[in-house]
Each structure stands twice: as structure tokens, then as C-alpha cells.
Design a protein around this motif. Structure first.
Motif, PDB file in Angstrom:
ATOM      1  N   SER A  60       0.813  -1.222   0.000  1.00 20.10           N
ATOM      2  CA  SER A  60       0.000   0.000   0.000  1.00 20.10           C
ATOM      3  C   SER A  60       0.842   1.265   0.000  1.00 20.10           C
ATOM      4  CB  SER A  60      -0.951   0.017   1.201  1.00 20.10           C
ATOM      5  OG  SER A  60      -0.232  -0.063   2.412  1.00 20.10           O
ATOM      6  N   ASP A  61       2.085   1.171   0.455  1.00 14.48           N
ATOM      7  CA  ASP A  61       2.954   2.352   0.461  1.00 14.48           C
ATOM      8  C   ASP A  61       4.086   2.243  -0.545  1.00 14.48           C
ATOM      9  OD1 ASP A  61       2.172   4.283   2.871  1.00 14.48           O
ATOM     10  OD2 ASP A  61       1.743   2.222   3.438  1.00 14.48           O
ATOM     11  N   GLY A  62       3.858   1.469  -1.597  1.00 14.34           N
ATOM     12  CA  GLY A  62       4.824   1.410  -2.678  1.00 14.34           C
ATOM     13  C   GLY A  62       5.605   0.116  -2.719  1.00 14.34           C
ATOM     14  N   PRO A  63       6.490  -0.023  -3.701  1.00 13.43           N
ATOM     15  CA  PRO A  63       7.279  -1.247  -3.862  1.00 13.43           C
ATOM     16  C   PRO A  63       8.157  -1.523  -2.644  1.00 13.43           C
ATOM     17  CG  PRO A  63       7.434   0.152  -5.815  1.00 13.43           C
ATOM     18  CD  PRO A  63       6.777   0.974  -4.761  1.00 13.43           C
ATOM     19  N   VAL A  64       8.500  -2.798  -2.471  1.00 11.66           N
ATOM     20  CA  VAL A  64       9.363  -3.186  -1.350  1.00 11.66           C
ATOM     21  C   VAL A  64      10.694  -3.747  -1.825  1.00 11.66           C
ATOM     22  CG1 VAL A  64       7.437  -3.574   0.223  1.00 11.66           C
ATOM     23  CG2 VAL A  64       8.273  -5.469  -1.213  1.00 11.66           C
ATOM     24  N   ASP A  65      10.976  -3.659  -3.109  1.00 14.38           N
ATOM     25  CA  ASP A  65      12.247  -4.165  -3.632  1.00 14.38           C
ATOM     26  C   ASP A  65      13.404  -3.474  -2.923  1.00 14.38           C
ATOM     27  OD1 ASP A  65      14.028  -5.578  -5.209  1.00 14.38           O
ATOM     28  OD2 ASP A  65      13.955  -4.120  -6.846  1.00 14.38           O
ATOM     29  N   GLY A  66      14.306  -4.264  -2.326  1.00 18.57           N
ATOM     30  CA  GLY A  66      15.449  -3.725  -1.621  1.00 18.57           C
ATOM     31  C   GLY A  66      15.150  -3.263  -0.208  1.00 18.57           C
ATOM     32  N   ARG A  67      13.918  -3.384   0.238  1.00 18.42           N
ATOM     33  CA  ARG A  67      13.525  -2.970   1.588  1.00 18.42           C
ATOM     34  C   ARG A  67      13.604  -4.152   2.554  1.00 18.42           C
ATOM     35  NH1 ARG A  67      11.576   2.589   2.171  1.00 18.42           N
ATOM     36  NH2 ARG A  67      11.230   3.329   0.053  1.00 18.42           N
ATOM     37  N   THR A  68      13.554  -3.836   3.842  1.00 15.94           N
ATOM     38  CA  THR A  68      13.466  -4.854   4.872  1.00 15.94           C
ATOM     39  C   THR A  68      12.072  -4.808   5.472  1.00 15.94           C
ATOM     40  OG1 THR A  68      15.820  -4.655   5.403  1.00 15.94           O
ATOM     41  CG2 THR A  68      14.414  -5.712   7.038  1.00 15.94           C
ATOM     42  N   VAL A  69      11.386  -5.941   5.430  1.00 15.60           N
ATOM     43  CA  VAL A  69      10.005  -6.040   5.884  1.00 15.60           C
ATOM     44  C   VAL A  69       9.943  -7.013   7.054  1.00 15.60           C
ATOM     45  CG1 VAL A  69       7.649  -6.722   5.260  1.00 15.60           C
ATOM     46  CG2 VAL A  69       9.097  -5.531   3.590  1.00 15.60           C
ATOM     47  N   LEU A  70       9.315  -6.573   8.137  1.00 20.93           N
ATOM     48  CA  LEU A  70       9.102  -7.416   9.312  1.00 20.93           C
ATOM     49  C   LEU A  70       7.649  -7.847   9.339  1.00 20.93           C
ATOM     50  CD1 LEU A  70       9.873  -8.621  12.107  1.00 20.93           C
ATOM     51  CD2 LEU A  70       9.286  -6.387  13.096  1.00 20.93           C
ATOM     52  N   VAL A  71       7.420  -9.160   9.379  1.00 20.09           N
ATOM     53  CA  VAL A  71       6.064  -9.706   9.389  1.00 20.09           C
ATOM     54  C   VAL A  71       5.818 -10.375  10.733  1.00 20.09           C
ATOM     55  CG1 VAL A  71       4.428 -11.270   8.296  1.00 20.09           C
ATOM     56  CG2 VAL A  71       6.135 -10.076   6.894  1.00 20.09           C
TER      57      VAL A  71
END
Length: 326
Positions: free
Chosen positions: A140-151
């Protein structure tokens, strides 16, 4: 058609009925789907119970929004070639009275998404509410390529799909589970590092893997994790929360403000239409290349739908499905 319905809210065994109802007919812009598998979500059982004081929106409700099946009839303005097409269905009982716990359901044609032939009905029936919610939390806040995502809650229905979508989108995925005993259930092909919330210092453990903080946090229990999220969020991070345990949830306002954190709250029934369509496209594309799998738990025949609802209300692992007789 054989269907399940309720005419009043209450416990599953008291209000859910199974019997014959008239076959629905598609109107303009609609398709009729012969349902093979219907997915049960917590939202379905909450509507049936009257959660948070909600009332009956219609005199009679056929529950469930998610399904897989085959289009067998089309309404005016719909390409006739869609008849015979395998599809997965979402939103069938969102602001509509008659959902997928029946041999037939009628929906606007864009809510019946083509299901590639090599994908099973069980997966298709699991992509609706959990998949679209997961997609919205991640993108919802844009692409996550190269980001770190905590689930958080990565073993849950939404959490597992969110982790897989984030990985498919090019992110490095970190995750949490409730207990250390659950760590061996986390898929290392999707999650780079997992942390148990019952460990001595989960925030320090997460920071070990993300020293600069995490860019996106997918949150299933904001009331429980608000302090932890604050401790691990990077500057300008987004916390995308789709659930909480406390109706009036407290947050550490000033630390979040000083870190310019965005708190996004996500209610699946009211996502923008284009966001739902994009989610459907992406979910199908990711599933088609093997990037999405679903942990299917218990399956119940339609005649035992009350047991399926009780199973969802009780919690537990895996997607709960109702199989529809053909």
C-alpha cells in the motif's frame, strides 16, 4: 441449489442452516460461479456472531466471501467465453447478502479472477480476504524491492502470504512467531531470519538482522507489539496493521512521531476497488510462478459448516475450507 445460510446472528450450531435455496441468476455485469471450495475467514464468523454489536445487514445471509470454482453462466455485457473458466472469487459477501457457502454464487465479473489450470482449488479459495489483505499490508505504500520487511505472526493466514508477497516483491523478510517452539515451522526460503516473541529481547534480536531498523512492519497485534515496533522501526517506516487485541489500542506516540513513522490501518472490506484489482492480479501472478503456498488445515463438507465456523472461532493452524458438493 444446496446452500448454508442464517436468518439471525448467534452461535454457529444455533443459527446456520443447510438446505435448498433457489439457484441465483447473474444480472448485467455479473457471473455465476459453481463453487467447489469455500474459504472460511474470521470475518465471516464475526459477522455471524454480531461481533462489536454489528447487526444483520440483510434478512438472510449466505456466509463466506472467498471461493474457487467454475463460471457456468454470465449476465449481460459479460464475454460469453468466460463460461467454463476456472476462477477464484473474492468479496462475494462484502456488502452483499449471498456469499460462497453454496453450490452457486453470483458476483460482479471482476470478483471472479481467472485461476491458472495448474493451481488447485484449495489455493484459489485461500487468496481472497487473506491474500488481498496481505497484499495491501505489503504494497500500500509502494514497492518493497530492496527494503526490509518485518512480518508479525508469519505462520498465520495473512502473515504467511504477506511474507511470501514481500519476498516475491524483492524484500528481505524478517518475521516473528509467538513461541520458540514455532521457529522450525518458518520457511527459510521466504524468511531470512525469524525471532520468537517469547525470547529474552526480541527487539535486540531483530536489530541484529536490521541494524538501521526495518522499513515496513506487517502487524497482526498492534496492542501487543506497539513498543516492539517502535524499537525496531527505521526512520520513515510504515506500520501496516490489520488487527489488534485491544479495541482501544495505546501507542508510544512521541517516539513514533520523532521517527516519522506512518501508522496505516487496513480494513479489508473497504479497500479501494483498484487496490483490490491490483492485488488480485499480483496474487494470481505470484501463485502462477510458485511464489505462494497456503497451509490448509481442516476441511469440512457443507453439511458440517457449523463445525468449520467453530474451528475458526477457536483458532488454530491452517486455512479452514468447506467443500461444496457437485
Amino acid at each position: 441449489m444446496l446452500a448454508s445460510w442464517y436468518d439471525e446472528q448467534g452461535p454457529a450450531t444455533a443459527v446456520l442452516r443447510v438446505g435448498e435455496l433457489p439457484d441465483p441468476e447473474p444480472g448485467p455485469g455479473e457471473v455465476r460461479v459453481r463453487v467447489t471450495v469455500s474459504g472460511v475467514n474470521p470475518g465471516d464468523t464475526k459477522k455471524r456472531r454480531g461481533w462489536l454489536g454489528s447487526s444483520m445487514p440483510y434478512p438472510r445471509v449466505i456466509p463466506h466471501s472467498d471461493a474457487a470454482g467454475v463460471i457456468d453462466a454470465v449476465g449481460g455485457g459479460v464475454d460469453a467465453r468466460r463460461a467454463g473458466q476456472r476462477v477464484w472469487v473474492y468479496g462475494a459477501q462484502s456488502y452483499r447478502p449471498f456469499g460462497t457457502a453454496a453450490q452457486y454464487t453470483v458476483v460482479p465479473e471482476d470478483l471472479a479472477v481467472p485461476l491458472p489450470d495448474h493451481l488447485g482449488d484449495e489455493l484459489g479459495a485461500s487468496l481472497g480476504i487473506p491474500g488481498i489483505t496481505a497484499h495491501r499490508t505489503v504494497f500500500s505504500d509502494g514497492p518493497v524491492d530492496g527494503r526490509t520487511v518485518l512480518v508479525h505472526g508469519v505462520l498465520g493466514g495473512v502473515g504467511s502470504l504477506a511474507a511470501q508477497l514481500a519476498r516475491w516483491g524483492g524484500a528481505t523478510v524478517l518475521a516473528t512467531v509467538r513461541r520458540g517452539d514455532d521457529l522450525d515451522r518458518v520457511d527459510p526460503a521466504v524468511v531470512s531470519h525469524a525471532v520468537a516473541l517469547d525470547s529474552a529481547d526480541p527487539a535486540a534480536a531483530i536489530r541484529t538482522y536490521a541494524p538501521e531498523g526495518v522499513d515496513r512492519i506487517i502487524e497482526v497485534a498492534l496492542s501487543d507489539n506497539a513498543d516492539l515496533d517502535t524499537a525496531v522501526a527505521a526512520a520513515d517506516a510504515v506500520i501496516a496493521a490489520y488487527a489488534t487485541r485491544a479495541d482501544r489500542t495505546e501507542i508510544p506516540f512521541w517516539p513514533l512521531l520523532f521517527n516519522n513513522v506512518t501508522l496505516r490501518l487496513l480494513g479489508s472490506d473497504d479497500f479501494p476497488a483498484e487496490a483490490r484489482r491490483q492485488a488480485a492480479r499480483d496474487l494470481t501472478a505470484a501463485a502462477a510462478v510458485g511464489a505462494l503456498t497456503v497451509d490448509v488445515g481442516d476441511r469440512y463438507p457443507l453439511e458440517n459448516i457449523a463445525k468449520a465456523h467453530d474451528r475458526v472461532d477457536a483458532g488454530g493452524r491452517g486455512r479452514v475450507l468447506v467443500t461444496i458438493p457437485q
